[in-house]
Design a protein around this motif. Structure first.
Motif, PDB file in Angstrom:
ATOM      1  N   ARG A 270      -4.608  17.358  -2.704  1.00 33.38           N
ATOM      2  CA  ARG A 270      -5.514  16.222  -2.562  1.00 33.38           C
ATOM      3  C   ARG A 270      -6.319  16.306  -1.268  1.00 33.38           C
ATOM      4  O   ARG A 270      -7.017  15.382  -0.914  1.00 33.38           O
TER       5      ARG A 270
ATOM      6  N   HIS B  31       0.812  -1.210   0.000  1.00 38.16           N
ATOM      7  CA  HIS B  31       0.000   0.000   0.000  1.00 38.16           C
ATOM      8  C   HIS B  31       0.850   1.266   0.000  1.00 38.16           C
ATOM      9  O   HIS B  31       0.549   2.223  -0.723  1.00 38.16           O
TER      10      HIS B  31
ATOM     11  N   LEU C 280      -5.860   4.604   0.050  1.00 33.21           N
ATOM     12  CA  LEU C 280      -6.257   3.929  -1.188  1.00 33.21           C
ATOM     13  C   LEU C 280      -7.711   3.464  -1.127  1.00 33.21           C
ATOM     14  O   LEU C 280      -8.433   3.517  -2.129  1.00 33.21           O
TER      15      LEU C 280
ATOM     16  N   GLY D 264     -10.066   6.261  -1.990  1.00 33.27           N
ATOM     17  CA  GLY D 264     -10.077   6.634  -3.396  1.00 33.27           C
ATOM     18  C   GLY D 264     -10.311   8.115  -3.589  1.00 33.27           C
ATOM     19  O   GLY D 264      -9.709   8.948  -2.907  1.00 33.27           O
ATOM     20  N   ASP D 265     -11.212   8.470  -4.512  1.00 27.23           N
ATOM     21  CA  ASP D 265     -11.494   9.867  -4.806  1.00 27.23           C
ATOM     22  C   ASP D 265     -12.611  10.446  -3.953  1.00 27.23           C
ATOM     23  O   ASP D 265     -13.010  11.597  -4.146  1.00 27.23           O
ATOM     24  N   ARG D 266     -13.121   9.671  -3.007  1.00 29.61           N
ATOM     25  CA  ARG D 266     -14.203  10.179  -2.169  1.00 29.61           C
ATOM     26  C   ARG D 266     -13.675  11.249  -1.216  1.00 29.61           C
ATOM     27  O   ARG D 266     -12.568  11.118  -0.678  1.00 29.61           O
TER      28      ARG D 266
END
Length: 220
Positions: free
Chosen positions: A219, A95, A184, A187-189
């Motif tokens: 981010r 990860h 990871l 994610g994009d949430r």
């Protein structure tokens, strides 16, 4: 009785049991008086022989034992930049390595403050630009960073973590892997991060490196 050699071998077996050192990947080092003990090239962390470690001086010059891991410049860079560092861990854990392939959250930390334990046990973790394994220039880059840190991600490669002793380095490396897995999984949430004030309070209480500039990532 615990010894630096025994501590290093035990750490290798622990990482292997956790699945954080696939194959013969990863390398560990520990201070032993005026010398540095490091795993030999190609060593399997699950089967480290405490009596067959490479011995280096603080400048990375070979002293005794088998040929050291080619990543020894990364280890000696951490020891040079932080006299209190007693052990260094470099892994190819899944990860954290995946996160090293992503854009960094901020200039000083590839990973945002997702959990209090990441801030407490690891702290700001910069992403170092890609270089071939064993690259001395990358190690010099690490040594010359002008802000405190106890961990970094090597781009497209994996984590390198230092601690006051092997136990502290292991704890930080495991925590970095765990927070990377969480990142990871999200994610994009949109995620709720610790605020700068919350992070600063934790960093001050636990003497963790989380300085100005760690909290302005794209981010976030």
């Amino acid at each position: 009785m615990s010894t630096p050699r025994a501590d290093l071998a035990a750490a290798g077996a622990h990482f292997a049991a956790l699945g954080l050192s696939p194959g013969s990947s990863g390398n560990l080092s520990v201070r032993d008086g005026e010398h540095i003990l490091i795993t030999p090239t190609g060593a399997d962390l699950a089967r480290i022989d405490p009596g067959a470690l490479s011995v280096l001086d603080p400048d990375g010059q070979y002293v005794d034992g088998p040929r050291p891991s080619k990543e020894f410049p990364l280890h000696t860079a951490f020891y040079r930049r932080n006299p209190e560092a007693g052990a260094v861990v470099h892994l190819h854990s899944r990860h954290a390595t995946a996160v090293s392939c992503l854009p960094p959250w901020s200039p000083r930390s590839a990973v945002p403050p997702l959990t209090p334990y990441f801030v407490m046990r690891v702290g700001q973790t910069p992403l170092l630009p890609y270089a071939p394994p064993g690259d001395a220039a990358q190690a010099e880059h690490l040594a010359g960073l002008g802000f405190p840190l106890r961990a970094a991600l090597l781009q497209n490669h994996g984590p390198v973590v230092a601690g006051t002793d092997m136990g502290a380095a292991v704890e930080s490396a495991v925590e970095l892997e765990e927070v990377s897995a969480l990142l990871l999984a999200l994610g994009d949430r949109p995620a709720r991060l610790l605020s700068p004030e919350e992070s600063a309070l934790l960093a001050a209480k636990y003497a963790s490196p989380w300085g100005a500039g760690s909290g302005t990532g794209a981010r976030a």
